[in-house]
Every structure is written in structure tokens, then in C-alpha cells.
Scaffold this active site. Structure first.
Site, short mmCIF file in Angstrom:
data_model
loop_
_atom_site.label_atom_id
_atom_site.label_comp_id
_atom_site.label_asym_id
_atom_site.label_seq_id
_atom_site.Cartn_x
_atom_site.Cartn_y
_atom_site.Cartn_z
N GLU A 21 8.38 17.59 14.26
CA GLU A 21 9.01 17.68 12.93
C GLU A 21 8.31 18.48 12.04
O GLU A 21 7.04 18.44 11.63
CB GLU A 21 8.77 15.92 12.56
CG GLU A 21 9.59 15.71 11.25
CD GLU A 21 9.20 14.40 10.87
OE1 GLU A 21 8.20 13.93 10.81
OE2 GLU A 21 10.31 13.59 10.63
N LYS A 47 0.97 -1.14 0.04
CA LYS A 47 -0.10 -0.14 -0.05
C LYS A 47 0.76 1.13 -0.20
O LYS A 47 1.22 1.64 0.98
CB LYS A 47 -0.84 0.09 1.41
CG LYS A 47 -2.19 0.68 1.16
CD LYS A 47 -2.33 2.19 0.70
CE LYS A 47 -1.87 2.93 1.82
NZ LYS A 47 -1.96 4.47 1.42
P1 NAD Z 1 1.73 9.09 6.93
O1 NAD Z 1 1.76 8.60 8.27
O2 NAD Z 1 0.62 10.32 6.58
O3 NAD Z 1 1.43 8.03 5.69
C1 NAD Z 1 2.34 6.89 5.30
C2 NAD Z 1 1.24 5.86 5.01
O4 NAD Z 1 0.56 5.44 5.82
C3 NAD Z 1 0.64 6.17 3.60
O5 NAD Z 1 0.71 5.38 2.68
C4 NAD Z 1 -0.68 6.42 4.12
O6 NAD Z 1 -1.67 6.55 3.23
C5 NAD Z 1 -0.93 5.33 5.03
N1 NAD Z 1 -1.77 5.55 6.23
C6 NAD Z 1 -2.44 6.58 6.72
N2 NAD Z 1 -3.25 6.68 7.71
C7 NAD Z 1 -3.28 5.24 7.78
C8 NAD Z 1 -4.00 4.34 8.77
N3 NAD Z 1 -4.87 4.69 9.71
N4 NAD Z 1 -3.72 3.13 8.64
C9 NAD Z 1 -2.88 2.51 7.82
N5 NAD Z 1 -2.17 3.19 6.77
C10 NAD Z 1 -2.47 4.62 6.86
O7 NAD Z 1 3.29 9.61 6.27
P2 NAD Z 1 3.79 10.39 5.06
O8 NAD Z 1 3.29 11.81 5.48
O9 NAD Z 1 3.44 9.88 4.02
O10 NAD Z 1 5.29 10.42 5.41
C11 NAD Z 1 6.11 11.34 6.32
C12 NAD Z 1 6.80 10.90 7.56
O11 NAD Z 1 7.26 9.57 7.47
C13 NAD Z 1 7.55 11.93 8.15
O12 NAD Z 1 7.19 11.79 9.60
C14 NAD Z 1 8.99 10.98 8.11
O13 NAD Z 1 9.69 11.42 8.97
C15 NAD Z 1 8.40 9.53 8.20
N6 NAD Z 1 9.52 8.76 7.35
C16 NAD Z 1 10.12 8.04 8.30
C17 NAD Z 1 11.14 7.10 7.75
C18 NAD Z 1 11.96 6.23 8.62
O14 NAD Z 1 12.55 5.26 8.22
N7 NAD Z 1 12.06 6.55 10.04
C19 NAD Z 1 11.51 7.23 6.48
C20 NAD Z 1 10.73 8.12 5.78
C21 NAD Z 1 9.90 8.81 5.88
#
Ligand code: NAD
Length: 501
Positions: free
Chosen positions: A386, A175
Site C-alpha cells: 500500500e 486513543k
Molecule cells: P497506524 O497503524 O500507524 O496507527 C493507527 C493507530 O494505532 C494510531 O492511533 C497509533 O497511535 C496506534 N498504534 C500504533 N502502534 C500501536 C500499538 N502497538 N498498539 C496499539 N496502538 C498502536 O496507522 P495510520 O498510519 O494511522 O493509518 C493509516 C493506515 O490505516 C493505512 O494502512 C490505511 O489503509 C488504514 N486505514 C484502514 C481503514 C479501514 O477501514 N480498512 C480506514 C482508514 C485507514
């Protein structure tokens, strides 16, 4: 428009979605639609999980060498299609082409790494020294895996999950983020071309609540690997508890770079520029806080940072001379600018203000210039949260102990760096800092394919890191088989715990 077969990939078929409802994929450079994806329904998630379950016995029984060969073929296809994938990644995410090319190279290395590992992780025989007893410890695939990825490193994050998942004999439902899904779809096409058997890899598209949540809550999903924001990660940990799934989440960060008075301040300033503003600060390992130790160091560092931030070159992601491109969405742009407004209200000193930057010829794009704050303090929200944008905060520390306390007391613990020529101080820092990934004169301590990646504290949950040998273990569970030959079985019932003697 970027054309691709935009159906869901379930059970080896590209299926038409069951509704006409679609999500637009928008160019951060221009705000124009460059594609769209169908929105899967929870019933599609069920179908995908069913297909992954049906394919599991066959794939987990495939010889590891064959699984390795498939991953190697994917690596070859990535080399073949590198330019096209990098181009699409750049148009979709807004990161520069230079960065996207590096991503594709990294992804290729990841597939090769897990191809090499697939047939090396054998089990163990535990010979307990008793002639009639032997135990085998066997790594077994965990089962059906949900792989959920964020928008900022769509392809790389997916490779960190799907390659070890397949190498270890699992099947999966992918996903990707609905914000930047295009290269994940391309990767699924490459997996298909490389010959992945039907049902082993499935792709569902859509947003978090409609598609991600039913996937993580699904009874027949054995584990979830998630990368994204803190709040979503917390929801996923909670959802996985209901069905007692294996879960690992990698989340956000607030990564400081500590600068000692003996450091080469020009090099430290350059390091802060690259790690703070590269990819518009949209990296979980972006350095968003500079911590100079001592007033003189702070003054000298800030003096070097101001002209560098003022002369940052912001441009369309396709411009090879740009330092960074637009932010990913209008919402992200507004959120980051909102944080800069907040910092001013909180009393931080805004030395360079990039909020009003306009990109000529790209007036609808999601651009902003670099921002630099001084005199940020740990009680401010711009320090605690962040920001995920091109904003660097200088937090002045009077002493080394004060500087060390900053990462140690922060909620997040993804990455940290120290710039110094003093080896003993660097050793002490590495030993005492409460953060998962530490750089010494390395601004972003991000590992290469065969290392491992994992934050601490609120930056991650799960004992095993992503990536590297840990990831292979994460996608396997251990079965211990203890056998006693009939000649070793004594007469009569044994009521004490078996000693095998
Ligand atoms: P997000 O949490 O908004 O979304 C991530 C994914 O989760 C998307 O595919 C989204 O559709 C899905 N999602 C959203 N709600 C959900 C739910 N309730 N259940 C299951 N899936 C759900 O994050 P984002 O905005 O896409 O990414 C940015 C964030 O990711 C930042 O905080 C960044 O620091 C973090 N990040 C962390 C790493 C790491 O390795 N630590 C790497 C890259 C990004």
C-alpha cells in the site's frame, strides 16, 4: 494555533497530564505547529480503564432510549459546529475542506443511525414448545472498549466506533492517532456537552507504544476496535490473544479498478482520477491500481489518463479549487516519493512524475504532484504494498481471467471495482472476486451510514464488519438464559445432557 483544552479526559474530568512531555501537531500545508497534545503515560491508561469500568454498570443499565437521545444530541451539536470541525480537520489532515465537510455530514449521519438502532435491537424469547421451559437470548454490552483510530479519517473512524459502542451500552477509552488528534478531542467535548455520564467516554492521548499498546494489553479492557496499518493490526491481534479479548481490526488496502473494453473510457478515466488521487490517495479505499483488459483498452485508457494526471490541481487544503492537498507528514511524503523511486528501479514506466512538485508560497508543505505508472507487474513491490499517496499504477491484463486473478491473488482484499456495460460479466465478477467491497461502475464502493464496511483477507480481521447493523452486534455479546418452572422439574438426578423434557 488551534486552541483547545488539551488535557486527558478521564472519569468526566479534563485532567492535567502527569508529565510536561508533548507531541506537536503540525500543519501539512506549512509544517508549522498548529497545536500540541500531552503525552499520556501508562498510568493514565490505567486510570482511564478504571473510570470506564466504574461507569459500566450505570451506563449499560441506562434505558436504550436515553442512550439514543444522547447520540441525537451529539448529532445536533455536530450540525451546529460543522464549519469549525471541518476547518480543523482540514488544517490537521491536509484533506480539502470540501472533503472534511462531507466527513462531518457522514459523522452526523452515523450518530443518528445508531441513535435509531439503540432501542431496536431487542433480545429474543425462544419458546421451545415445552410449557415449563423458556429461553431468553439477550444482547449484553461487551464492557470496556478500547477504540484506536488512524490519522487519515480521524473523526469519521472514531464515529464508526464510538457511536455503536455507546448505543449498545458499553463504556470506552479512546486513543486517536497522535498525528491528527484535534477533531477527536473536539468530538469528546461534544459528547461531554451532550451529557455523557462521567467515565462512559475517556480520552487518552499519545503514541502507539506508550499509550496504544498498554491499552490493548490491559487486563480490564474487554474488547479492542482498531483501524490502521497492517503491522499495527497484527500486533494488536497478538496482544488481544494474551488476555482473550474480542478484537476487530480494519487495515490497509490495494484496490484495483478493472476496465473492460466496452466501458466508457472517459468515465472510467474520470473515476480513476477521483478515486486514485482524491484525498492525495490517503484512503484505505483509494483505487491505486488500474487494470485495463486488452492492449487496445490499455492504450486508450493511458492516453486519457496522462493529460488528466498532468493537469491535477494540487493546493493548500483550504483552497476550494484544489483537487487534493498535501500529504499528512514529511515522513509520509518521503515514503511515497521513495515508492516512486522504487517503481522506477523495478522497471515500471513512470509516465507522469509528480515528485518534484513545489507549492509556491508553501515551500515547507508536504506536497507532491500526481504520479502515473504504466507496465506495473504483480511481482513489483509498488504493486504488492500500500503506497498511500497520489500514485496510480496501470497493470495491463490480457484477459478477463487474468484481471480477476489480480485482486484474488493479492494479500489485501478491501475494495475492488469493475467498469463495464456488460451486466453478465459484472455479475460474474461480483460473484467470483475475493474482496470484501465490490463496485460495479462505482469507483470507491464505500457504503453510507446504514450499510456496512469491511475488507477481507489482510485488510481486516474479525467476523463482523464495522459500521451498519454489524457494528451494533460487534459491541454486544449474547447471553442465553434458560429457565424451567419448578413444576417441570422431575424427581431424581439427570445424568444425561439435559433435554428439558
Ligand atoms: P497506524 O497503524 O500507524 O496507527 C493507527 C493507530 O494505532 C494510531 O492511533 C497509533 O497511535 C496506534 N498504534 C500504533 N502502534 C500501536 C500499538 N502497538 N498498539 C496499539 N496502538 C498502536 O496507522 P495510520 O498510519 O494511522 O493509518 C493509516 C493506515 O490505516 C493505512 O494502512 C490505511 O489503509 C488504514 N486505514 C484502514 C481503514 C479501514 O477501514 N480498512 C480506514 C482508514 C485507514
Amino acid at each position: 494555533m488551534i486552541h483547545h483544552r488539551d488535557h486527558l479526559y478521564i472519569g468526566g474530568d479534563w485532567l492535567r497530564p502527569r508529565t510536561d512531555s508533548r507531541i506537536a501537531v503540525v500543519s501539512p500545508n506549512t509544517e508549522q505547529e498548529i497545536g500540541s497534545i500531552p503525552e499520556a503515560r501508562p498510568q493514565d491508561v490505567d486510570l482511564a480503564v478504571e473510570a470506564a469500568r466504574a461507569a459500566l454498570p450505570g451506563w449499560s443499565d441506562t434505558a436504550p432510549g436515553e442512550r439514543a437521545a444522547l447520540l441525537r444530541r451529539v448529532a445536533e451539536l455536530l450540525v451546529r459546529d460543522k464549519e469549525e470541525i471541518a476547518r480543523v480537520e482540514t488544517l490537521d489532515t491536509g484533506k480539502t475542506l470540501k472533503e472534511s465537510r462531507i466527513d462531518v455530514d457522514d459523522v452526523t449521519a452515523v450518530f443518528r443511525y445508531y441513535a435509531d438502532l439503540a432501542d431496536k435491537e431487542a433480545g429474543r424469547i425462544v419458546d421451545v414448545g415445552l410449557a415449563h421451559v423458556v429461553s431468553r437470548v439477550v444482547p449484553v454490552p461487551v464492557g470496556v472498549c478500547a477504540l484506536i483510530t488512524p490519522w487519515n479519517y480521524p473523526l469519521l473512524q472514531l464515529s464508526w466506533k464510538v457511536a455503536p459502542c455507546l448505543a449498545a451500552g458499553n463504556t470506552c477509552v479512546i486513543k486517536p492517532s497522535e498525528v491528527t488528534p484535534l477533531t477527536s478531542i473536539m468530538l469528546v467535548h461534544l459528547l461531554e456537552e451532550a451529557g455523557v455520564p462521567e467515565g462512559v467516554v475517556n480520552l487518552v492521548l499519545g503514541d502507539g507504544p506508550t499509550v496504544g499498546a498498554p491499552l490493548t494489553e490491559h487486563d480490564d479492557v474487554d474488547m479492542v476496535s482498531f483501524t490502521g496499518g497492517l503491522a499495527t493490526g497484527q500486533a494488536i491481534i497478538r496482544a488481544s490473544a494474551t488476555t482473550v479479548k474480542r478484537v476487530a481490526v480494519e487495515l490497509g488496502g490495494k484496490n484495483p479498478l478493472i476496465v473492460f473494453d466496452d466501458a466508457d473510457l472517459d468515465k472510467a478515466a474520470d473515476a480513476l482520477m477521483g478515486s486514485g488521487y482524491g484525498a492525495a490517495g490517503e484512503r484505505c479505499m483509494a483505487v491505486s491500481v488500474a487494470v485495463p483488459v486488452g492492449k487496445e483498452t490499455a492504450d486508450r485508457l493511458v492516453e486519457r489518463l496522462i493529460p488528466r494526471v498532468e493537469s491535477l490541481k494540487v493546493g493548500p487544503s483550504t483552497d476550494s479549487s484544489a483537487d487534493f492537498g498535501p500529504l499528512v507528514t514529511r515522513e509520509a511524503l518521503e515514503r511515497v516519493k521513495g515508492y516512486v523511486d522504487l517503481g522506477v528501479q523495478e522497471g515500471a514506466k513512470l509516465l507522469v512524475d509528480g515528485r518534484n512538485f513545489k507549492m509556491q508560497g508553501y515551500e515547507n508543505g508536504f506536497y507532491m504532484g500526481g504520479c502515473l505508472f504504466d507496465e506495473v507487474t504483480p511481482n513489483m513491490r509498488i504493486y504488492k504494498e500500500e503506497i498511500f499517496g497520489p500514485v496510480l499504477s496501470v497493470v495491463r491484463a490480457n484477459t478477463y481471467e487474468e484481471a480477476l486473478a489480480l485482486p484474488n491473488d493479492h494479500e489485501y482484499g478491501n475494495g475492488v471495482a469493475i467498469f463495464t456495460r456488460d451486466g453478465d460479466a459484472a455479475r460474474d465478477f461480483a460473484a467470483r472476486v475475493n474482496v470484501g467491497m465490490v463496485g460495479i461502475n462505482v469507483p470507491i464502493p464505500v457504503p453510507i451510514a446504514y450499510y456496512t464496511f469491511g475488507g477481507w483477507k489482510a485488510s481486516a480481521f474479525g467476523d463482523l464488519n464495522q459500521h451498519g447493523p454489524d457494528a451494533f452486534r460487534f459491541y454486544t455479546k449474547t447471553k442465553t438464559v434458560t429457565a424451567r418452572w419448578p413444576s417441570g422439574i422431575k424427581d431424581g438426578a439427570e445424568f444425561v445432557i439435559p433435554t428439558m423434557r
